[in-house]
Design a protein around this motif. Structure first.
Motif, PDB file in Angstrom:
ATOM      1  N   GLY A 144       0.798  -1.217   0.000  1.00 44.22           N
ATOM      2  CA  GLY A 144       0.000   0.000   0.000  1.00 44.22           C
ATOM      3  C   GLY A 144       0.834   1.271   0.000  1.00 44.22           C
ATOM      4  O   GLY A 144       0.422   2.297  -0.522  1.00 44.22           O
ATOM      5  N   SER A 145       2.038   1.210   0.558  1.00 45.16           N
ATOM      6  CA  SER A 145       2.887   2.403   0.599  1.00 45.16           C
ATOM      7  C   SER A 145       3.508   2.709  -0.754  1.00 45.16           C
ATOM      8  O   SER A 145       4.077   3.775  -0.951  1.00 45.16           O
ATOM      9  N   SER A 177      -1.059   7.385  -4.934  1.00 45.70           N
ATOM     10  CA  SER A 177      -2.237   8.002  -4.335  1.00 45.70           C
ATOM     11  C   SER A 177      -2.168   7.943  -2.810  1.00 45.70           C
ATOM     12  O   SER A 177      -2.575   8.883  -2.132  1.00 45.70           O
ATOM     13  N   THR A 178      -1.620   6.883  -2.270  1.00 51.20           N
ATOM     14  CA  THR A 178      -1.482   6.754  -0.819  1.00 51.20           C
ATOM     15  C   THR A 178      -0.359   7.635  -0.300  1.00 51.20           C
ATOM     16  O   THR A 178      -0.507   8.331   0.699  1.00 51.20           O
ATOM     17  N   ARG A 179       0.781   7.615  -1.007  1.00 45.29           N
ATOM     18  CA  ARG A 179       1.928   8.397  -0.544  1.00 45.29           C
ATOM     19  C   ARG A 179       1.652   9.889  -0.572  1.00 45.29           C
ATOM     20  O   ARG A 179       2.159  10.645   0.245  1.00 45.29           O
ATOM     21  N   ALA A 224      -1.408  11.333  -0.418  1.00 40.39           N
ATOM     22  CA  ALA A 224      -2.725  11.679   0.112  1.00 40.39           C
ATOM     23  C   ALA A 224      -2.651  12.884   1.041  1.00 40.39           C
ATOM     24  O   ALA A 224      -3.517  13.773   0.981  1.00 40.39           O
TER      25      ALA A 224
END
Length: 88
Positions: free
Chosen positions: A61-62, A66-68, A70
């Protein structure tokens, strides 16, 4: 005379030895194995095998942009809302 051991390139990089120009990964590999291209398929394979670089384990996920990003996106959205007095 005290016994002085040679300082490896890796130790120099880790310690941040001052007054020396930065040495590229290619130069480091070529100092250790001058004909590395005949032994390894790529520079990164050679550097990994010689211990100059190491992979880090992280959660899948990392790796998503888009996650990094956010937190950056949410901060930009909040700044935009503050500037234009926008409501959710």
């Amino acid at each position: 005379m005290p016994n002085q051991r040679a300082v490896s390139l890796r130790e120099q990089v880790e310690r941040g030895v001052p007054n020396q120009r930065a040495v590229s990964l290619r130069e480091q590999v070529e100092r250790i194995v001058p004909n590395w291209e005949s032994w390894y398929p790529s520079l990164f394979h050679a550097a990994e095998d010689l211990g100059l670089i190491r992979a880090r384990v992280c959660s899948p996920g990392s790796l998503l942009l888009s996650t990094r990003h956010a937190s950056v996106q949410s901060a930009a959205l909040a700044a935009h809302r503050r500037k234009w007095n926008a409501e959710e």
